[in-house]
Design an enzyme around this catalytic site. Structure first.
Site, PDB file in Angstrom:
ATOM      1  N   ILE A 200       0.837  -1.201   0.000  1.00  0.00           N
ATOM      2  CA  ILE A 200       0.000   0.000   0.000  1.00  0.00           C
ATOM      3  C   ILE A 200       0.872   1.251   0.000  1.00  0.00           C
ATOM      4  CG2 ILE A 200      -1.846   1.248   1.161  1.00  0.00           C
ATOM      5  CD1 ILE A 200      -2.778  -1.371   2.386  1.00  0.00           C
TER       6      ILE A 200
ATOM      7  N   THR B 130      -6.565  -1.309   9.762  1.00  0.00           N
ATOM      8  CA  THR B 130      -7.306  -2.367   9.075  1.00  0.00           C
ATOM      9  C   THR B 130      -8.681  -2.580   9.688  1.00  0.00           C
ATOM     10  OG1 THR B 130      -7.322  -4.757   8.627  1.00  0.00           O
ATOM     11  CG2 THR B 130      -6.143  -4.037  10.577  1.00  0.00           C
ATOM     12  N   ASP B 131      -9.610  -3.103   8.888  1.00  0.00           N
ATOM     13  CA  ASP B 131     -10.925  -3.457   9.421  1.00  0.00           C
ATOM     14  C   ASP B 131     -10.880  -4.710  10.293  1.00  0.00           C
ATOM     15  OD1 ASP B 131     -10.471  -5.321   7.403  1.00  0.00           O
ATOM     16  OD2 ASP B 131     -12.380  -5.021   6.391  1.00  0.00           O
ATOM     17  N   GLU B 132      -9.770  -5.446  10.257  1.00  0.00           N
ATOM     18  CA  GLU B 132      -9.695  -6.691  11.026  1.00  0.00           C
ATOM     19  C   GLU B 132      -9.708  -6.462  12.536  1.00  0.00           C
ATOM     20  OE1 GLU B 132      -7.232  -9.888   9.689  1.00  0.00           O
ATOM     21  OE2 GLU B 132      -7.013  -9.016   7.699  1.00  0.00           O
TER      22      GLU B 132
ATOM     23  N   TYR C 102      -2.210 -10.771  14.440  1.00  0.00           N
ATOM     24  CA  TYR C 102      -2.084  -9.609  13.568  1.00  0.00           C
ATOM     25  C   TYR C 102      -3.093  -8.527  13.931  1.00  0.00           C
ATOM     26  CZ  TYR C 102      -3.200  -6.627   9.593  1.00  0.00           C
ATOM     27  OH  TYR C 102      -3.512  -5.545   8.817  1.00  0.00           O
TER      28      TYR C 102
ATOM     29  N   LYS D  99      -2.610  -4.695  15.552  1.00  0.00           N
ATOM     30  CA  LYS D  99      -3.083  -3.471  14.904  1.00  0.00           C
ATOM     31  C   LYS D  99      -4.076  -2.732  15.799  1.00  0.00           C
ATOM     32  CE  LYS D  99      -2.400  -1.882  11.424  1.00  0.00           C
ATOM     33  NZ  LYS D  99      -1.404  -0.842  11.036  1.00  0.00           N
TER      34      LYS D  99
ATOM     35  N   HIS E 265     -10.210 -18.286  11.544  1.00  0.00           N
ATOM     36  CA  HIS E 265     -10.462 -17.583  10.285  1.00  0.00           C
ATOM     37  C   HIS E 265     -11.774 -16.809  10.378  1.00  0.00           C
ATOM     38  CE1 HIS E 265     -10.276 -17.929   5.576  1.00  0.00           C
ATOM     39  NE2 HIS E 265     -10.193 -16.674   6.023  1.00  0.00           N
TER      40      HIS E 265
END
Length: 361
Positions: free
Chosen positions: A11, A138-140, A164, A168, A299
């Site tokens: 990015i 991030t949207d995560e 991860y 974030k 997941h």
């Protein structure tokens, strides 16, 4: 001048390209950028080689966890803004080795914030008022959605489900705290899944393109029905530019592509595009290479972004649909084999082998 951490990554590298193209298109003065990048496996100076060669970009090869290096870069180049892209970003890698994610994403962000706070605090009044720290996330961090849940908004509670996304989320909280505690002029954007040129080949879309062309299996996790909101990377870059210019200090803006698509549909779309642009020599369809593999731990089932706030307050909307964006992306990978060859190192091949070995369903 602006300073970009992680500016040789996916990015960040696209942002460097977009920054200069946008300024030329809008008739703005050319403004030099400093790319501060550790150049890990996913950082490739070839991505921004043209900008380095022209002098538009200055590459500082250093780690955001190195306080002296951060301090020196700020003192030497005196940026009017810092855009923080640098992060370890692959969920599977965070499962195998979470320590690097905590170190880079949390400790690195803390180190950067501390040095930026000192730099900003010593500025003259006018420069201090104009300075911005833009944190790219991030949207995560929001966790997982069911098929019927509303999309993530800026007020959705954080529920990260991987090392991860947890790292974030921690960095997001630090950035918010430095604004509310110290008054640091911050902006935060949380984006959905990016795709496009210069994407490292471990991620879903480039992995499928390159495996298909190499005649290898196309590994799809679980039942392939996990849903992501796909955002063309140059649309994301434009959103960052607009938020940097018009965003309200301390605010968060969710950036989404308005393209919720099942993973299996992403893969079959890529296959059909390759059937059109680069048919297999044997006449078979690329979909015949799809292989379902055991799902990864934890997941998340679905991500979706509600971009109402950024549309309303900033005026940004994505220019690309998934259909147009994936066409640009597949064509770019077909036309840029030299760049691809520079990143397909032994480390990359070892990673693909280690991650998917034994997962055949």
């Amino acid at each position: 001048m602006i300073l970009i951490t992680g500016g040789a990554g996916f990015i960040g590298g696209n942002f460097v390209h977009h920054w200069f193209e946008r300024r030329e298109r809008l008739g703005l003065p050319r403004e030099q950028v400093v790319v501060f990048d550790k150049l890990t496996y996913a950082g490739n100076p070839a991505t921004i080689q043209a900008q380095i060669a022209s002098g538009d970009a200055i590459l500082v090869h250093a780690d955001i966890c190195d306080r002296d290096a951060v301090r020196n870069a700020l003192a030497t180049h005196k940026p009017r803004a810092v855009l923080h892209f640098a992060a370890e970003s692959h969920v599977d890698r965070s499962i195998h080795g979470p320590g690097e994610f905590i170190q880079t994403n949390m400790v690195g962000t803390f180190t950067l914030l501390e040095e930026v706070r000192a730099y900003w605090g010593a500025m003259e009044t006018a420069d201090k008022a104009a300075f911005r720290f833009h944190h790219v996330s991030t949207d995560e961090v929001y966790g997982s959605l069911s098929d019927t849940d509303p999309a993530f908004s800026e007020t959705t509670a954080y529920q990260p489900n991987s090392p991860y996304s947890a790292s974030k989320a921690g960095s997001d909280h630090l950035v918010r705290a430095y604004h509310h505690t110290y008054g640091l002029p911050v902006l935060t954007t949380n984006c959905s899944n990016n795709y496009g040129p210069y994407h490292f080949p471990e991620k879903l879309i480039p992995l499928m393109i390159l495996n298909a062309l190499d005649g290898k299996p196309l590994p799809v996790y679980g039942d392939g029905l996990n849903i992501r909101d796909w955002l063309y990377v140059r649309d994301h870059c434009e959103a960052i530019c607009q938020v940097l210019e018009k965003g309200t200090l301390g605010e968060t803006y969710n950036i989404g592509g308005i393209n919720e698509i099942k993973n299996i549909d992403v893969v079959t779309t890529i296959c059909r595009k390759l059937d059109e642009l680069r048919p297999r020599a044997d006449g078979a369809k690329y979909e015949s290479q799809i292989t379902y593999v055991t799902d990864r731990p934890g997941h998340d089932r679905r991500y979706a972004i509600d971009p109402t706030k950024v549309q309303r307050d900033i005026g940004w909307r994505p220019a690309q649909t998934f259909e147009t964006g994936i066409d640009h992306t597949v064509r770019w990978y077909l036309e840029n084999t030299e760049w691809i060859d520079t990143v397909r190192s032994g480390a990359y091949r070892d990673w693909i082998s280690r991650n998917y070995e034994g997962r055949q369903g």
